[in-house]
Design a protein around this motif. Structure first.
Motif, PDB file in Angstrom:
ATOM      1  N   THR A 189      19.174 -30.184  34.062  1.00  0.00           N
ATOM      2  CA  THR A 189      18.645 -29.430  33.038  1.00  0.00           C
ATOM      3  C   THR A 189      19.103 -29.203  31.919  1.00  0.00           C
ATOM      4  O   THR A 189      18.579 -29.785  30.822  1.00  0.00           O
ATOM      5  N   ALA A 190      20.069 -29.320  32.030  1.00  0.00           N
ATOM      6  CA  ALA A 190      21.115 -29.276  30.742  1.00  0.00           C
ATOM      7  C   ALA A 190      21.234 -30.343  30.408  1.00  0.00           C
ATOM      8  O   ALA A 190      21.800 -30.827  29.735  1.00  0.00           O
ATOM      9  N   MET A 191      21.785 -31.888  31.115  1.00  0.00           N
ATOM     10  CA  MET A 191      21.765 -33.267  31.052  1.00  0.00           C
ATOM     11  C   MET A 191      20.683 -33.730  30.052  1.00  0.00           C
ATOM     12  O   MET A 191      20.895 -34.416  28.678  1.00  0.00           O
ATOM     13  N   ALA A 192      18.783 -33.354  30.576  1.00  0.00           N
ATOM     14  CA  ALA A 192      18.149 -33.282  30.023  1.00  0.00           C
ATOM     15  C   ALA A 192      17.887 -32.846  28.461  1.00  0.00           C
ATOM     16  O   ALA A 192      17.405 -33.522  27.673  1.00  0.00           O
ATOM     17  N   GLN A 193      18.367 -31.664  28.191  1.00  0.00           N
ATOM     18  CA  GLN A 193      17.954 -31.126  27.059  1.00  0.00           C
ATOM     19  C   GLN A 193      19.473 -31.411  26.418  1.00  0.00           C
ATOM     20  O   GLN A 193      18.957 -31.388  24.797  1.00  0.00           O
ATOM     21  N   ALA A 194      20.372 -32.073  26.015  1.00  0.00           N
ATOM     22  CA  ALA A 194      21.025 -32.418  25.225  1.00  0.00           C
ATOM     23  C   ALA A 194      21.493 -33.855  25.011  1.00  0.00           C
ATOM     24  O   ALA A 194      21.151 -33.816  25.131  1.00  0.00           O
ATOM     25  N   ASP A 195      21.506 -33.249  23.118  1.00  0.00           N
ATOM     26  CA  ASP A 195      21.650 -34.116  22.373  1.00  0.00           C
ATOM     27  C   ASP A 195      23.638 -34.059  22.244  1.00  0.00           C
ATOM     28  O   ASP A 195      23.437 -33.583  20.376  1.00  0.00           O
ATOM     29  N   LEU A 196      24.320 -34.856  22.068  1.00  0.00           N
ATOM     30  CA  LEU A 196      25.670 -34.943  21.409  1.00  0.00           C
ATOM     31  C   LEU A 196      25.798 -36.346  20.300  1.00  0.00           C
ATOM     32  O   LEU A 196      26.959 -36.445  20.071  1.00  0.00           O
ATOM     33  N   THR A 197      24.782 -36.631  19.226  1.00  0.00           N
ATOM     34  CA  THR A 197      24.812 -37.361  19.030  1.00  0.00           C
ATOM     35  C   THR A 197      25.894 -37.003  17.761  1.00  0.00           C
ATOM     36  O   THR A 197      27.199 -38.334  16.741  1.00  0.00           O
ATOM     37  N   GLU A 198      25.681 -35.995  16.948  1.00  0.00           N
ATOM     38  CA  GLU A 198      26.233 -35.885  16.283  1.00  0.00           C
ATOM     39  C   GLU A 198      27.489 -35.442  16.335  1.00  0.00           C
ATOM     40  O   GLU A 198      28.341 -35.739  15.668  1.00  0.00           O
ATOM     41  N   VAL A 199      28.171 -35.682  18.077  1.00  0.00           N
ATOM     42  CA  VAL A 199      29.504 -35.282  18.243  1.00  0.00           C
ATOM     43  C   VAL A 199      30.180 -36.137  18.010  1.00  0.00           C
ATOM     44  O   VAL A 199      31.709 -36.635  17.759  1.00  0.00           O
ATOM     45  N   LEU A 200      29.756 -37.595  18.259  1.00  0.00           N
ATOM     46  CA  LEU A 200      30.287 -38.663  18.644  1.00  0.00           C
ATOM     47  C   LEU A 200      31.414 -39.029  16.633  1.00  0.00           C
ATOM     48  O   LEU A 200      32.632 -39.407  17.369  1.00  0.00           O
ATOM     49  N   PRO A 201      30.755 -39.059  15.857  1.00  0.00           N
ATOM     50  CA  PRO A 201      31.957 -39.868  14.853  1.00  0.00           C
ATOM     51  C   PRO A 201      32.578 -38.925  14.511  1.00  0.00           C
ATOM     52  O   PRO A 201      33.622 -38.963  13.462  1.00  0.00           O
ATOM     53  N   THR A 202      32.321 -37.313  15.040  1.00  0.00           N
ATOM     54  CA  THR A 202      33.926 -35.952  14.975  1.00  0.00           C
ATOM     55  C   THR A 202      34.935 -36.732  15.533  1.00  0.00           C
ATOM     56  O   THR A 202      36.046 -36.100  15.666  1.00  0.00           O
ATOM     57  N   VAL A 203      34.686 -37.467  16.558  1.00  0.00           N
ATOM     58  CA  VAL A 203      35.902 -38.200  18.009  1.00  0.00           C
ATOM     59  C   VAL A 203      37.580 -38.538  17.015  1.00  0.00           C
ATOM     60  O   VAL A 203      36.942 -39.454  16.512  1.00  0.00           O
ATOM     61  N   VAL A 222      23.262 -48.157  24.986  1.00  0.00           N
ATOM     62  CA  VAL A 222      23.871 -46.638  25.349  1.00  0.00           C
ATOM     63  C   VAL A 222      25.816 -46.700  24.651  1.00  0.00           C
ATOM     64  O   VAL A 222      26.306 -46.087  23.669  1.00  0.00           O
ATOM     65  N   ALA A 223      26.363 -48.002  25.567  1.00  0.00           N
ATOM     66  CA  ALA A 223      27.617 -48.124  24.914  1.00  0.00           C
ATOM     67  C   ALA A 223      27.595 -48.530  24.172  1.00  0.00           C
ATOM     68  O   ALA A 223      28.811 -48.287  23.418  1.00  0.00           O
ATOM     69  N   ARG A 224      27.011 -49.388  23.297  1.00  0.00           N
ATOM     70  CA  ARG A 224      27.720 -50.262  22.035  1.00  0.00           C
ATOM     71  C   ARG A 224      26.622 -48.883  21.133  1.00  0.00           C
ATOM     72  O   ARG A 224      27.911 -49.314  19.454  1.00  0.00           O
ATOM     73  N   ASP A 225      26.327 -48.015  20.600  1.00  0.00           N
ATOM     74  CA  ASP A 225      25.969 -47.341  20.440  1.00  0.00           C
ATOM     75  C   ASP A 225      26.999 -46.066  20.042  1.00  0.00           C
ATOM     76  O   ASP A 225      27.815 -45.852  19.285  1.00  0.00           O
ATOM     77  N   PHE A 226      27.569 -45.754  21.331  1.00  0.00           N
ATOM     78  CA  PHE A 226      28.872 -44.730  21.554  1.00  0.00           C
ATOM     79  C   PHE A 226      30.057 -45.281  20.374  1.00  0.00           C
ATOM     80  O   PHE A 226      30.536 -45.229  19.718  1.00  0.00           O
ATOM     81  N   GLU A 227      30.247 -47.235  20.786  1.00  0.00           N
ATOM     82  CA  GLU A 227      31.152 -48.317  20.397  1.00  0.00           C
ATOM     83  C   GLU A 227      30.980 -47.900  18.497  1.00  0.00           C
ATOM     84  O   GLU A 227      31.690 -47.561  18.134  1.00  0.00           O
ATOM     85  N   ARG A 228      30.336 -47.612  18.469  1.00  0.00           N
ATOM     86  CA  ARG A 228      29.144 -47.220  16.508  1.00  0.00           C
ATOM     87  C   ARG A 228      30.231 -46.403  16.192  1.00  0.00           C
ATOM     88  O   ARG A 228      30.453 -46.801  15.501  1.00  0.00           O
ATOM     89  N   ARG A 229      29.543 -44.949  16.703  1.00  0.00           N
ATOM     90  CA  ARG A 229      29.702 -44.038  16.615  1.00  0.00           C
ATOM     91  C   ARG A 229      30.802 -43.065  16.662  1.00  0.00           C
ATOM     92  O   ARG A 229      31.663 -42.685  15.529  1.00  0.00           O
ATOM     93  N   ILE A 230      31.882 -43.877  17.295  1.00  0.00           N
ATOM     94  CA  ILE A 230      32.732 -43.160  17.372  1.00  0.00           C
ATOM     95  C   ILE A 230      34.213 -43.907  17.706  1.00  0.00           C
ATOM     96  O   ILE A 230      34.144 -45.169  16.813  1.00  0.00           O
ATOM     97  N   PRO A 231      35.046 -43.485  15.890  1.00  0.00           N
ATOM     98  CA  PRO A 231      35.963 -43.621  15.456  1.00  0.00           C
ATOM     99  C   PRO A 231      36.550 -44.324  16.330  1.00  0.00           C
ATOM    100  O   PRO A 231      37.566 -44.246  17.030  1.00  0.00           O
ATOM    101  N   SER A 232      37.032 -45.623  16.028  1.00  0.00           N
ATOM    102  CA  SER A 232      37.931 -46.749  17.279  1.00  0.00           C
ATOM    103  C   SER A 232      38.181 -46.728  18.067  1.00  0.00           C
ATOM    104  O   SER A 232      38.871 -46.941  19.047  1.00  0.00           O
TER     105      SER A 232
END
Length: 265
Positions: A189-203, A222-232
């Motif tokens: 349920t926690a997984m289904a409700q979570a949206d942490l996309t705003e965290v990715l650029p802060t890493v 999803v991997a490509r989205d992580f790669e775009r959003r997470i610096p380096s």
């Protein structure tokens, strides 16, 4: 040989497996799993690292999840374990649901994270797959949980590119037999409700992404989205491999993690 120990964090008795000596790396398992899912990593990497794999609340040897437990509580417990066992920033490796817990921990407790490996993961189902797919997956979980004991199978579909790897079938069966229904519902349920996309650029720590090329649960988009959003962030794709890449391709997975830890601790 990994030893199984316990530590109290935020009033909960949490179990973990530990092996080896050297710089510490913490492993965070996926949903409907426990620390046993990291057996090939503990066996392979303990030659030069202290490897610790937790049992999240409600899994393995850890106490059940309390009422009202949320994603933030999983993250706080994981951060508490890092502080109790390591006492300094550490490398963390997560798979699937474990990556969501790590991202929430980074959001709430960035000082405990030295570097991270995110494998076949999500910024929550809602964040990475959208609301419709997240709701459909949660509905499927609820339907499985409604089955009588003789028909209950906690295994999620699409975990492997082909048949489960034969050497790990007994391990997978043992973990499935130990799944607690209430804990499964709480975590997913926690997984289904979570949206942490705003965290990715802060890493701001070194991040390795490991993905199975044929992952049907968390596709390469999803991997490509992580790669775009997470610096380096750096993405490594394992060919002919599905969602549970650490078990389906333990050799390549371990080599990638080892090389990353050599470079980034």
């Amino acid at each position: 040989m990994a030893s199984t120990e316990t530590v109290e964090v935020d009033g909960l008795r949490l179990a973990y497996r530990r092996a080896g000596h050297g710089p510490t790396v913490m492993f965070v398992h996926g949903g409907i799993e426990d620390s046993r899912s990291w057996t090939p990593q503990l066996d392979a990497l303990s030659d030069e690292f202290t490897v610790i794999a937790w049992d999240e609340p409600g899994a393995g040897g850890s106490e059940d999840v309390p009422d009202g437990f949320r994603l933030s509580d999983y993250a706080d417990c994981l951060a508490g374990m890092v502080r109790a066992l390591v006492g300094s920033p550490t490398a963390v490796v997560g798979l699937s649901w474990g990556t969501t817990v790590i991202l929430e921990m980074y959001r709430r407790h960035p000082a405990v994270v030295r570097s991270m490996v995110l494998a076949d993961g999500y910024a929550g189902w809602r964040g990475s797959l959208g609301a419709e797919e997240a709701d459909a997956r949660l509905a499927a979980v609820r339907a499985a949980l409604a089955e009588p004991d003789e028909g209950f199978d906690p295994t999620l579909p699409g975990l492997f590119a082909g048949e489960p790897p034969a050497p790990f079938v007994p391990l997978l069966d043992a973990m499935a037999a130990d799944v607690r229904r209430r804990s499964m519902l709480t975590a997913l349920t926690a997984m289904a409700q979570a949206d942490l996309t705003e965290v990715l650029p802060t890493v701001q720590v070194a991040t390795l992404l490991i993905w199975g090329a044929l992952d049907a649960r968390s596709p390469l988009s999803v991997a490509r989205d992580f790669e775009r959003r997470i610096p380096s962030a750096t993405l490594a794709v394992i060919p002919d491999c599905g969602h549970v890449s650490n078990l389906e391709a333990p050799g390549p997975f371990n080599a990638l993690v080892r090389g990353f830890l050599h470079d980034h601790g």
